[in-house]
Scaffold this active site. Sequence first.
Site, PDB file in Angstrom:
ATOM      1  N   GLY A 135      -4.035   7.934  -3.171  1.00  0.00           N
ATOM      2  CA  GLY A 135      -3.433   7.252  -2.032  1.00  0.00           C
ATOM      3  C   GLY A 135      -4.131   5.933  -1.742  1.00  0.00           C
ATOM      4  N   CYS A 136      -3.425   5.041  -1.069  1.00  0.00           N
ATOM      5  CA  CYS A 136      -3.972   3.702  -0.806  1.00  0.00           C
ATOM      6  C   CYS A 136      -5.186   3.764   0.114  1.00  0.00           C
ATOM      7  CB  CYS A 136      -2.888   2.793  -0.235  1.00  0.00           C
ATOM      8  SG  CYS A 136      -2.022   3.454   1.218  1.00  0.00           S
TER       9      CYS A 136
END
Length: 324
Positions: A135-136
């Site tokens: 995930g970012c």
Amino acid sequence: MSTNRKRIGIVGARGHTGAELIRLIAAHPALELAFVSSRELDGQRVDAHVSEYRGELRYSAPAHEDLPKLGADVVVLALPNGKAEICVAAFDAAGADPLIVDLSADYRFDAHWYYGLPELTRDKWRGEKRISNPGCYATAMQLSIAPLKDLLAAPPVCFGVSGYSGAGTTPSDKNDPDKLRDNLMPYALTGHMHEKEASFRLGVPVEFMPHVAPHFRGLTVTTNLYLTRPLKREDVLARFHAAYDRQKLVKVTDEAPWVSRIAHRHHAEIGGFALSADGKRIVVVATLDNLLKGAATQAMQNINRAIGVDEYTAIPLGQVEDTP
């Protein structure tokens, strides 16, 4: 197209990350698009939506059971959380074994999938053809914490702010420019998926408080770290430089990086390194473009390694040196 290029398909290509992936693939010497699926854009030309792509390909809307018949060597699943499993099952049922890169959170906790945050997990790859893309926010948090993980006296506390592209294309309050104007919108203040992901992957509890801001792309995470013993600032900097100076997509800066300077760039920046008077508390700031190093660029790193080309193929590296 040359026959020695790998054929790559994107499932769920309507979103912002799908468009960024198409741009990277369009410039890639070893990849060619096999298909791009999107129910909403079915039948429309890809080049009408992504100008960097040159070709006749149109968006399509294959059923999941038809995906293995499309002949892709590489498949990127750019779907909402909870939607990847049915596609993976279709490949398994058909006896097909392409490289699959999942951009959702569905397999980030699965030991059978390689977790592809190259700067931290590169040496753990064992040739797996199932790759879970981080995930970012989880990427930014892990990069911020990892060099000091052995000295933590308490759970790291992370305050995050992201542009509204991180909320996807499905309309909601979190990607409504009118509701975000002059606003900062908190959400999922405990138990966010990226909080769980960073905690699981680092092996230490991480506390995370995300917010959405009015800008479109780019995120910043400010992390508060309490240490078991005092450090000097030069000691902290030495740890981060040792961890990342050989990583082409992570830049360690003296000053705290600005989110406005990271949009459209493919790397992460980490800086600030403010210490308390007693040297036992440090604040670290990390920025990255959530659609690039937080998604599409990181996926391309993983794909490149898995198909046997240089990890940074088709990823613009000059931007890292150009950043103020």
